[in-house]
Enzyme design. Sequence first.
Site, mmCIF file in Angstrom:
data_model
loop_
_atom_site.group_PDB
_atom_site.id
_atom_site.type_symbol
_atom_site.label_atom_id
_atom_site.label_comp_id
_atom_site.label_asym_id
_atom_site.label_seq_id
_atom_site.Cartn_x
_atom_site.Cartn_y
_atom_site.Cartn_z
ATOM 1 N N TYR A 155 5.470 5.585 0.909
ATOM 2 C CA TYR A 155 5.135 4.381 1.392
ATOM 3 C C TYR A 155 5.328 3.426 1.996
ATOM 4 O O TYR A 155 6.313 3.703 3.143
ATOM 5 C CB TYR A 155 6.134 3.604 0.002
ATOM 6 C CG TYR A 155 6.064 3.909 -1.676
ATOM 7 C CD1 TYR A 155 4.751 2.876 -2.322
ATOM 8 C CD2 TYR A 155 6.344 4.513 -2.692
ATOM 9 C CE1 TYR A 155 4.619 3.311 -3.632
ATOM 10 C CE2 TYR A 155 6.390 5.099 -3.662
ATOM 11 C CZ TYR A 155 5.575 3.847 -4.416
ATOM 12 O OH TYR A 155 5.027 4.392 -5.908
ATOM 13 N N GLU A 156 4.099 2.592 2.960
ATOM 14 C CA GLU A 156 4.507 1.827 3.783
ATOM 15 C C GLU A 156 4.404 0.295 3.998
ATOM 16 O O GLU A 156 4.352 0.281 4.772
ATOM 17 C CB GLU A 156 3.107 1.969 4.181
ATOM 18 C CG GLU A 156 2.500 3.678 4.365
ATOM 19 C CD GLU A 156 1.667 4.061 5.320
ATOM 20 O OE1 GLU A 156 0.720 3.189 5.359
ATOM 21 O OE2 GLU A 156 1.605 5.008 4.903
#
Length: 306
Positions: A155-156
């Site tokens: 997840y960014e």
Amino acid sequence: MDSSTLNLHPSFSLFLTVILTLMAVSCANSNLFAEYIGAQGLGVKFSDVPINSDVEFHFICSFAIDYSVATTPPTPTNGEFGIFWDTENLSPDAVFAIKQDNSNVKVAVSLGGATVNGADVYFSATSVDSWVSNAVSSLTTIIQEYNLDGIDIDYEKFSDENDTDTFTECIGQLITILKANGVISFASIAPFADPPVQSMYQALWQRYSSVIDYVNFQFYGYDDQTTVDQYVEYFDEQVSNYPGGNILASFMTENTAGQISADTGLSACEELKSQDKLFGIFIWSADDSLQEGFTYEIQSQALLAS
């Protein structure tokens, strides 16, 4: 005082031993090679990628995402994951075949990523309990269907950049339960040098490092003026940010303006190995490397195996 006659309290001696052991783990050479595959829909197959029998090889299918594309734009589903990699070429049968032909190969799935159908992917949970329940159920189905071995957390972006607790508990509990259920044998995280991202992953690491096996740090996110010496400095910084972690060096094979070149990344890996710090290498991505004949995969694995 003469240090040779210093008597340390037993509990402190044990603490010191643990710290030195963790430092040794995070700074020792190993032969792990990992590669992300399937995110760009370029038709790459597992069998296209050269595999050196003297390395431990992890393919990372990219991505499984808890988003629905039935809406425009795509919307989060609170932990109900679907498959968004190239399933035509990277099918359950293909996973079985590559593992059958190569005893040193494992296959994982990466969760999240940056975008889905051109829209940003955000980590978004209604609650810890509901997200974890949905994620465990949906991912167990995917992992067992594809005979996968591990998960990677990538997840960014986050719906609330200040809420590290929800991300920490959702991801930490997910990994813990999947391991306890025997669904996966390893887990990795894939942070990069962005303050909100680092705050999330370092909070996760602080609480759940015991169930996280590898840190696939995205060193290719640094700019294209980065030298080999600076790369090593960045690597050392991440060793301190994720104490005791098995930090993998990394580079990308796509020629992207403004980011570290593959040549610089490979040279940095050579330098890290000379300093006995190269635990492993990962590459983004096999899709890009298909275009240039997997030159860097061959060289990276040869370095790890030497």
